[in-house]
Design a protein around this motif. Sequence first.
Motif, PDB file in Angstrom:
ATOM      1  N   GLN A   9       0.863  -1.089  -0.044  1.00 58.56           N
ATOM      2  CA  GLN A   9      -0.109  -0.122   0.209  1.00 58.56           C
ATOM      3  C   GLN A   9       0.879   1.319   0.074  1.00 58.56           C
ATOM      4  OE1 GLN A   9      -2.497  -0.721   3.633  1.00 58.56           O
ATOM      5  NE2 GLN A   9      -4.297  -1.511   2.337  1.00 58.56           N
ATOM      6  N   ASN A  10       0.539   2.050  -1.005  1.00 49.93           N
ATOM      7  CA  ASN A  10       1.413   3.332  -1.313  1.00 49.93           C
ATOM      8  C   ASN A  10       2.647   3.350  -0.761  1.00 49.93           C
ATOM      9  OD1 ASN A  10      -1.427   4.051   0.599  1.00 49.93           O
ATOM     10  ND2 ASN A  10      -1.114   4.850  -1.465  1.00 49.93           N
ATOM     11  N   LEU A  11       3.620   2.552  -1.236  1.00 52.01           N
ATOM     12  CA  LEU A  11       4.937   2.193  -0.926  1.00 52.01           C
ATOM     13  C   LEU A  11       5.740   3.399  -1.884  1.00 52.01           C
ATOM     14  CD1 LEU A  11       6.987   0.096   0.413  1.00 52.01           C
ATOM     15  CD2 LEU A  11       7.154  -0.919  -1.754  1.00 52.01           C
ATOM     16  N   THR A  12       6.694   3.933  -0.905  1.00 56.67           N
ATOM     17  CA  THR A  12       7.496   4.986  -1.494  1.00 56.67           C
ATOM     18  C   THR A  12       8.856   4.897  -1.042  1.00 56.67           C
ATOM     19  OG1 THR A  12       5.350   6.479  -1.438  1.00 56.67           O
ATOM     20  CG2 THR A  12       7.707   7.512  -1.627  1.00 56.67           C
ATOM     21  N   LYS A  13       9.681   5.017  -1.861  1.00 56.25           N
ATOM     22  CA  LYS A  13      11.314   5.254  -1.621  1.00 56.25           C
ATOM     23  C   LYS A  13      11.903   6.268  -2.303  1.00 56.25           C
ATOM     24  CE  LYS A  13      15.167   4.240   0.314  1.00 56.25           C
ATOM     25  NZ  LYS A  13      15.242   4.340   1.802  1.00 56.25           N
ATOM     26  N   HIS A  14      12.582   7.320  -1.347  1.00 54.11           N
ATOM     27  CA  HIS A  14      13.244   8.564  -1.937  1.00 54.11           C
ATOM     28  C   HIS A  14      14.538   8.385  -1.389  1.00 54.11           C
ATOM     29  CE1 HIS A  14       9.293  11.192  -2.256  1.00 54.11           C
ATOM     30  NE2 HIS A  14       9.423  10.025  -2.655  1.00 54.11           N
ATOM     31  N   TYR A  15      15.533   8.600  -2.135  1.00 53.04           N
ATOM     32  CA  TYR A  15      16.911   8.865  -1.789  1.00 53.04           C
ATOM     33  C   TYR A  15      17.684  10.230  -1.875  1.00 53.04           C
ATOM     34  CZ  TYR A  15      17.122   3.603  -2.355  1.00 53.04           C
ATOM     35  OH  TYR A  15      17.029   2.221  -2.418  1.00 53.04           O
ATOM     36  N   PRO A  16      17.879  10.895  -0.597  1.00 52.23           N
ATOM     37  CA  PRO A  16      18.229  12.136  -0.676  1.00 52.23           C
ATOM     38  C   PRO A  16      19.476  12.278  -1.160  1.00 52.23           C
ATOM     39  CG  PRO A  16      18.313  11.267   1.587  1.00 52.23           C
ATOM     40  CD  PRO A  16      17.775  10.248   0.709  1.00 52.23           C
ATOM     41  N   LEU A  17      19.934  13.403  -1.961  1.00 49.44           N
ATOM     42  CA  LEU A  17      21.176  13.506  -2.538  1.00 49.44           C
ATOM     43  C   LEU A  17      22.009  14.589  -1.647  1.00 49.44           C
ATOM     44  CD1 LEU A  17      20.101  14.140  -6.273  1.00 49.44           C
ATOM     45  CD2 LEU A  17      21.160  12.148  -5.350  1.00 49.44           C
ATOM     46  N   GLY A  18      22.607  14.037  -0.687  1.00 46.01           N
ATOM     47  CA  GLY A  18      23.447  14.833   0.175  1.00 46.01           C
ATOM     48  C   GLY A  18      22.658  15.284   1.532  1.00 46.01           C
ATOM     49  N   GLY A  71       4.600   4.135   3.279  1.00 44.48           N
ATOM     50  CA  GLY A  71       3.746   2.933   2.677  1.00 44.48           C
ATOM     51  C   GLY A  71       3.796   1.915   3.670  1.00 44.48           C
ATOM     52  N   ARG A  72       3.077   0.745   3.174  1.00 39.85           N
ATOM     53  CA  ARG A  72       3.089  -0.372   3.897  1.00 39.85           C
ATOM     54  C   ARG A  72       3.232  -1.625   3.262  1.00 39.85           C
ATOM     55  NH1 ARG A  72      -2.688  -0.711   6.604  1.00 39.85           N
ATOM     56  NH2 ARG A  72      -1.538  -2.027   8.266  1.00 39.85           N
ATOM     57  N   VAL A  73       3.865  -2.679   3.763  1.00 41.04           N
ATOM     58  CA  VAL A  73       4.157  -4.247   3.169  1.00 41.04           C
ATOM     59  C   VAL A  73       3.423  -5.003   4.156  1.00 41.04           C
ATOM     60  CG1 VAL A  73       5.659  -5.804   2.133  1.00 41.04           C
ATOM     61  CG2 VAL A  73       6.263  -3.325   1.981  1.00 41.04           C
ATOM     62  N   GLY A  77      -1.480  -9.874   6.287  1.00 41.19           N
ATOM     63  CA  GLY A  77      -2.143  -8.922   7.229  1.00 41.19           C
ATOM     64  C   GLY A  77      -1.183  -8.442   8.306  1.00 41.19           C
ATOM     65  N   THR A  78       0.105  -8.667   8.298  1.00 37.83           N
ATOM     66  CA  THR A  78       1.265  -8.087   9.307  1.00 37.83           C
ATOM     67  C   THR A  78       2.209  -7.313   8.463  1.00 37.83           C
ATOM     68  OG1 THR A  78       1.232 -10.052  10.651  1.00 37.83           O
ATOM     69  CG2 THR A  78       3.122  -8.399  10.705  1.00 37.83           C
ATOM     70  N   ASP A  79       2.288  -5.857   8.973  1.00 36.62           N
ATOM     71  CA  ASP A  79       2.757  -4.887   8.227  1.00 36.62           C
ATOM     72  C   ASP A  79       4.431  -4.963   8.652  1.00 36.62           C
ATOM     73  OD1 ASP A  79       3.936  -2.701   6.751  1.00 36.62           O
ATOM     74  OD2 ASP A  79       3.054  -1.161   8.395  1.00 36.62           O
ATOM     75  N   ILE A  80       5.147  -5.382   7.913  1.00 37.69           N
ATOM     76  CA  ILE A  80       6.639  -5.999   8.088  1.00 37.69           C
ATOM     77  C   ILE A  80       7.413  -4.399   7.779  1.00 37.69           C
ATOM     78  CG2 ILE A  80       6.342  -8.253   7.397  1.00 37.69           C
ATOM     79  CD1 ILE A  80       8.036  -7.628   4.804  1.00 37.69           C
ATOM     80  N   ALA A  81       6.696  -3.700   7.078  1.00 40.59           N
ATOM     81  CA  ALA A  81       7.818  -2.481   6.999  1.00 40.59           C
ATOM     82  C   ALA A  81       7.872  -1.619   8.241  1.00 40.59           C
ATOM     83  CB  ALA A  81       6.756  -1.266   5.884  1.00 40.59           C
ATOM     84  N   GLY A  82       6.783  -1.819   9.280  1.00 39.17           N
ATOM     85  CA  GLY A  82       7.183  -1.315  10.455  1.00 39.17           C
ATOM     86  C   GLY A  82       7.717  -2.176  11.706  1.00 39.17           C
ATOM     87  N   LEU A  83       8.342  -3.348  11.252  1.00 35.16           N
ATOM     88  CA  LEU A  83       8.836  -4.234  12.361  1.00 35.16           C
ATOM     89  C   LEU A  83      10.212  -3.705  12.901  1.00 35.16           C
ATOM     90  CD1 LEU A  83       7.274  -7.666  11.163  1.00 35.16           C
ATOM     91  CD2 LEU A  83       6.431  -6.169  12.696  1.00 35.16           C
TER      92      LEU A  83
END
Length: 343
Positions: A9-18, A71-73, A77-83
């Motif tokens: 759900q709404n998975l997002t990944k940003h990599y900051p440059l510096g 976002g969530r993975v 039913g268990t959100d492993i993105a927050g474990l």
Amino acid sequence: MNGPLLKVQNLTKHYPLGSGLFKKTIPVIRAVEDVSFTVETGETFCIVGESGCGKSTIARLLMRLVEPTGGRVLIDGTDIAGLKKDALRAWRRRMQMVFQDPYSSLNPRLTAGQIITEPVENFECLGRRRHQALAADLLRKVGMSPEMMHRLPSELSGGQRQRLGIARALSLNPSLIIADEAVSALDVSVQAQILNLLLDLQQQMGIAFVFISHDLGVVEHIGHRVAVMYLGRIVELAPCEALFAKPIHPYTEALIAAAPVPDPTRLRLEAPVEGEVPSPVYPPSGCAFHPRCPLAVERCRIEVPPLVPMADGRVVACHVRAPATEISGNPALAGDRSILLAQ
């Protein structure tokens, strides 16, 4: 459990440059932007797109090899993105990964048997007899001789190494395997062997696959549903047969048209689309594909198109081919994108 095996759900990944000084805004690479989909038990869900569209980043996010920006993975039913680390460890047994490069993904100092049993030994102690029995059984499952358990990766061919990588992924009896370009480095004949092996294992063990590839011929052969990505976003998601029979999004059309065909008499007279993929640091406003799209209108330059359900069960993000007004009559779909992505 009821519901899909995997729900993103709404998975997002940003990599900051510096790093910014004095809270100064710094640019970021928008590798994955607001991606949602589901995977059912025993299903092969494919993700396709050009290089740099975010396919491999999604694979690493699903495995928690990199941390998501948002976002969530959910697995069952268990959100492993927050474990946290200890809680996540128990879920590692449910999901495994087959990497793209069969050479660098294997420890050159371990034998084939040690490579296969190493994941299991992270959770439990194996005696010598159990170690050899498990290695021999998994080698047989992937079409290799048990005698090869004593060989080093340098003594194996590319196809044998990839089979070994699959055996390692199977060692924990996972419910889900992420295959990131798992056959792209192999010869065509070996590719066919590995693909048929994956299909056989799926039928025998009920494993779900998230299969990431840029080869549309492979995807058409192995996939149940396909998500087409462009610059970090899903632009079309459809059953495999429907997608290849009648692509809706202009980018999907271009992607299929650019795929090579095994017929030298069929010549492509013109390029499907022109231009280069925009920078993920400074993506275009509105629809990211509009600078290259032959159908683009003014709305495409201003507004990001939402994923809209079509009559045949697919979802498409295109102001021209799938105007957002089509969901206005269904409040449930308009309010929860995860519902339409599961269709």
